[in-house]
Design an enzyme around this catalytic site. Structure first.
Site, PDB file in Angstrom:
ATOM      1  N   GLY A 157      36.068  31.895  47.602  1.00 60.76           N
ATOM      2  CA  GLY A 157      36.101  31.625  48.844  1.00 60.76           C
ATOM      3  C   GLY A 157      37.188  32.493  49.361  1.00 60.76           C
ATOM      4  O   GLY A 157      37.877  33.290  48.969  1.00 60.76           O
ATOM      5  N   GLY A 205      39.646  31.675  41.745  1.00 53.55           N
ATOM      6  CA  GLY A 205      38.616  30.650  42.379  1.00 53.55           C
ATOM      7  C   GLY A 205      37.990  31.617  43.600  1.00 53.55           C
ATOM      8  O   GLY A 205      38.292  32.885  43.930  1.00 53.55           O
ATOM      9  N   HIS A 252      42.022  39.633  36.567  1.00 52.09           N
ATOM     10  CA  HIS A 252      42.153  38.487  35.493  1.00 52.09           C
ATOM     11  C   HIS A 252      42.699  38.983  34.071  1.00 52.09           C
ATOM     12  O   HIS A 252      41.832  39.532  33.386  1.00 52.09           O
ATOM     13  CB  HIS A 252      40.458  38.134  35.334  1.00 52.09           C
ATOM     14  CG  HIS A 252      40.005  37.555  36.532  1.00 52.09           C
ATOM     15  ND1 HIS A 252      39.024  36.557  36.441  1.00 52.09           N
ATOM     16  CD2 HIS A 252      40.182  37.473  37.839  1.00 52.09           C
ATOM     17  CE1 HIS A 252      38.562  36.255  37.687  1.00 52.09           C
ATOM     18  NE2 HIS A 252      39.421  36.847  38.539  1.00 52.09           N
ATOM     19  N   GLY A 299      36.958  39.322  46.498  1.00 49.75           N
ATOM     20  CA  GLY A 299      36.281  40.088  47.816  1.00 49.75           C
ATOM     21  C   GLY A 299      37.465  39.802  48.828  1.00 49.75           C
ATOM     22  O   GLY A 299      37.088  40.140  50.079  1.00 49.75           O
ATOM     23  N   PHE A 300      38.652  39.340  48.374  1.00 45.99           N
ATOM     24  CA  PHE A 300      39.707  39.112  49.508  1.00 45.99           C
ATOM     25  C   PHE A 300      40.928  39.747  48.976  1.00 45.99           C
ATOM     26  O   PHE A 300      41.202  39.945  47.845  1.00 45.99           O
ATOM     27  CB  PHE A 300      39.861  37.721  49.928  1.00 45.99           C
ATOM     28  CG  PHE A 300      38.899  37.164  50.711  1.00 45.99           C
ATOM     29  CD1 PHE A 300      38.923  37.146  51.998  1.00 45.99           C
ATOM     30  CD2 PHE A 300      37.665  36.564  50.167  1.00 45.99           C
ATOM     31  CE1 PHE A 300      37.747  36.632  52.924  1.00 45.99           C
ATOM     32  CE2 PHE A 300      36.566  35.806  50.741  1.00 45.99           C
ATOM     33  CZ  PHE A 300      36.759  35.930  52.353  1.00 45.99           C
ATOM     34  N   CYS A 358      44.483  36.054  40.689  1.00 45.50           N
ATOM     35  CA  CYS A 358      43.278  36.271  41.696  1.00 45.50           C
ATOM     36  C   CYS A 358      43.596  35.551  43.145  1.00 45.50           C
ATOM     37  O   CYS A 358      44.228  35.687  43.780  1.00 45.50           O
ATOM     38  CB  CYS A 358      42.219  36.113  41.073  1.00 45.50           C
ATOM     39  SG  CYS A 358      40.558  36.386  41.826  1.00 45.50           S
ATOM     40  N   GLU A 387      43.125  37.496  31.546  1.00 46.88           N
ATOM     41  CA  GLU A 387      42.936  36.862  30.318  1.00 46.88           C
ATOM     42  C   GLU A 387      41.483  37.730  29.699  1.00 46.88           C
ATOM     43  O   GLU A 387      41.099  37.435  28.571  1.00 46.88           O
ATOM     44  CB  GLU A 387      42.208  35.364  30.665  1.00 46.88           C
ATOM     45  CG  GLU A 387      40.770  35.232  31.141  1.00 46.88           C
ATOM     46  CD  GLU A 387      40.507  35.828  32.528  1.00 46.88           C
ATOM     47  OE1 GLU A 387      39.525  36.511  32.883  1.00 46.88           O
ATOM     48  OE2 GLU A 387      41.496  35.939  33.376  1.00 46.88           O
ATOM     49  N   ASN A 422      37.468  40.402  39.979  1.00 47.57           N
ATOM     50  CA  ASN A 422      36.309  39.475  40.669  1.00 47.57           C
ATOM     51  C   ASN A 422      37.011  39.027  41.908  1.00 47.57           C
ATOM     52  O   ASN A 422      37.449  37.790  42.006  1.00 47.57           O
ATOM     53  CB  ASN A 422      35.923  38.398  40.053  1.00 47.57           C
ATOM     54  CG  ASN A 422      34.772  37.647  40.582  1.00 47.57           C
ATOM     55  OD1 ASN A 422      34.077  37.932  41.660  1.00 47.57           O
ATOM     56  ND2 ASN A 422      34.139  36.412  40.122  1.00 47.57           N
ATOM     57  N   GLN A 429      46.453  35.289  46.277  1.00 46.27           N
ATOM     58  CA  GLN A 429      46.355  35.359  47.577  1.00 46.27           C
ATOM     59  C   GLN A 429      47.119  34.291  48.137  1.00 46.27           C
ATOM     60  O   GLN A 429      47.848  34.191  49.114  1.00 46.27           O
ATOM     61  CB  GLN A 429      44.867  35.410  47.832  1.00 46.27           C
ATOM     62  CG  GLN A 429      44.176  36.358  47.408  1.00 46.27           C
ATOM     63  CD  GLN A 429      42.634  36.302  47.090  1.00 46.27           C
ATOM     64  OE1 GLN A 429      41.984  35.166  47.447  1.00 46.27           O
ATOM     65  NE2 GLN A 429      42.012  37.396  46.705  1.00 46.27           N
TER      66      GLN A 429
END
Length: 380
Positions: free
Chosen positions: A238, A236, A354, A308-309, A264, A356, A306, A268
């Site tokens: 944000g 997801g 990821h 950014g954190f 992903c 998948e 994918n 986190q």
């Protein structure tokens, strides 16, 4: 706000970064304006899956592959019901798509969905800039949205930062739905949609799992109402520091010792539930060619990313948590970023990438089998 027009290849466009650097090119897709965080994706293929990945919500994606659009757009490879990227940046758009499954061109689909893009710029220079300065706010402007650069820059700098952004609820399903098992049903899994890709429940269904996809706002009562053998937390968008609801739900799942798998954003969330912090990466990992080592086996995999954190967990020791011992199970070989966690005293693990693999290599498909093994062990 966007407007659409034919013949966009002749319409001038400009990309404005928050630090003042600009790139001038031509409109690609819809004409108008858009804002988001400028990030780069290193995948040579799979742009359709990238564009429809909900994890790219509010991001302007820069394709590092020089030519984009060769295979057009088909009706089979979407990872969700719409394109989620805020904008798309390419160097050399394919003039004519050529693929037996293509139904239309990429630029036609971008235009149809109102996605503002830009083409004809030096994406290598832009990527180098983002690597050196970090991902940053940006805007794409074309047609009537063009204005003096100082005005455009001020509009970009007025946009919200990605750090502190809570986005997972806006991309998640609002209603629960079921993906039936392929063949004989073996297990039931409650999957928490934080921005799930369509291929993820399909990979579980291939293994005899009936997947109940639940909204991001699901409670523990909602989860256990489906009598799950395991619980899954999806990818997801944000900042995970904003996801207190999913963290509380995962904590409830861990307290019941239900087999758990996260990817992903879910990785986190597990990190936070175990007491670790999270932080924003300088420019993140995005693409289908990222090397990761599974430290439990020593095997190196090429994986699809994918994010950014990342999770701030120690690489050199086993950590004590309120749910038992935890360790870093996977690490990125480019920069030693944590790419996976596992609990040693109960059935729970996660990875940052990821598995998948849509689009991407299939090196990590075994992780779904690992999840099945956890559920088999719990049932036994």
């Amino acid at each position: 706000m966007t407007t659409s027009t034919r013949g966009t290849a002749r319409v001038p466009a400009v990309l404005v970064l928050e630090d003042g650097r600009t790139f001038r090119g031509r409109a690609y897709g819809a004409v108008g304006e858009t804002f988001g965080e400028a990030v780069f994706s290193t995948g040579m293929t799979g742009y359709q899956e990238t564009l429809t990945d909900p994890s790219y919500d509010r991001q302007i994606v820069v394709a590092t592959a020089p030519q984009i659009g060769n295979t057009g757009w088909n009706d089979e490879d979407d990872e969700s019901a719409r394109i989620w990227v805020s904008g798309y940046v390419v160097r050399d758009p394919a003039r004519v798509p050529s693929n037996w499954r293509a139904k239309r061109s990429l630029d036609d689909e971008l235009e149809r969905q109102g996605v503002v893009g830009i083409s004809g710029i030096d994406t290598r220079a832009l990527t180098r800039h983002l690597r050196e300065r970090g991902s940053m706010r940006a805007g794409i402007f074309s047609g009537e949205a063009l204005a003096p650069e100082a005005d455009l820059l001020a509009r970009v700098q007025a946009q919200p930062q990605m750090k502190g952004a809570s986005l997972y609820e806006e991309v998640a399903t609002k209603e629960a739905y079921v993906v039936p098992a392929v063949g004989e049903k073996r297990f039931t899994v409650a999957a928490i949609d934080l921005g799930i890709k369509g291929m993820t429940p399909h990979r579980m269904a291939e293994r005899g799992i009936e997947v109940h996809v639940l909204p991001a706002t699901a409670t523990a009562d909602d989860v256990y109402a489906v009598d799950p053998d395991g619980v899954f937390f999806s990818n997801g968008p944000g900042d995970p520091a904003t996801a207190d609801g999913p963290v509380a739900l995962m904590t409830a799942v861990l307290e019941r010792r239900t087999p758990l798998f996260g990817i992903c954003f879910g990785n986190q969330i597990l990190g936070r539930a175990l007491g670790f912090g999270t932080y924003k990466l300088k420019y993140g990992h995005r693409g289908i060619n990222q090397p990761v080592q599974d430290r439990t086996t020593g095997k190196v995999e090429v994986t699809a990313h994918n994010h950014g954190f990342a999770v701030d967990a120690p690489l050199d020791k086993v950590s004590a948590t309120k749910f038992g011992r935890a360790e870093v199970s996977h690490v990125c070989l480019n920069d030693n970023v944590v790419e996976g966690l596992q609990l040693l005293d109960q059935p729970a693990f996660s990875v940052q990438y990821h598995p998948e693999a849509a689009a991407g290599p299939h090196d990590a498909a075994y992780l779904f089998d690992r999840f099945v093994s956890l559920m088999e062990g719990q049932r036994a």
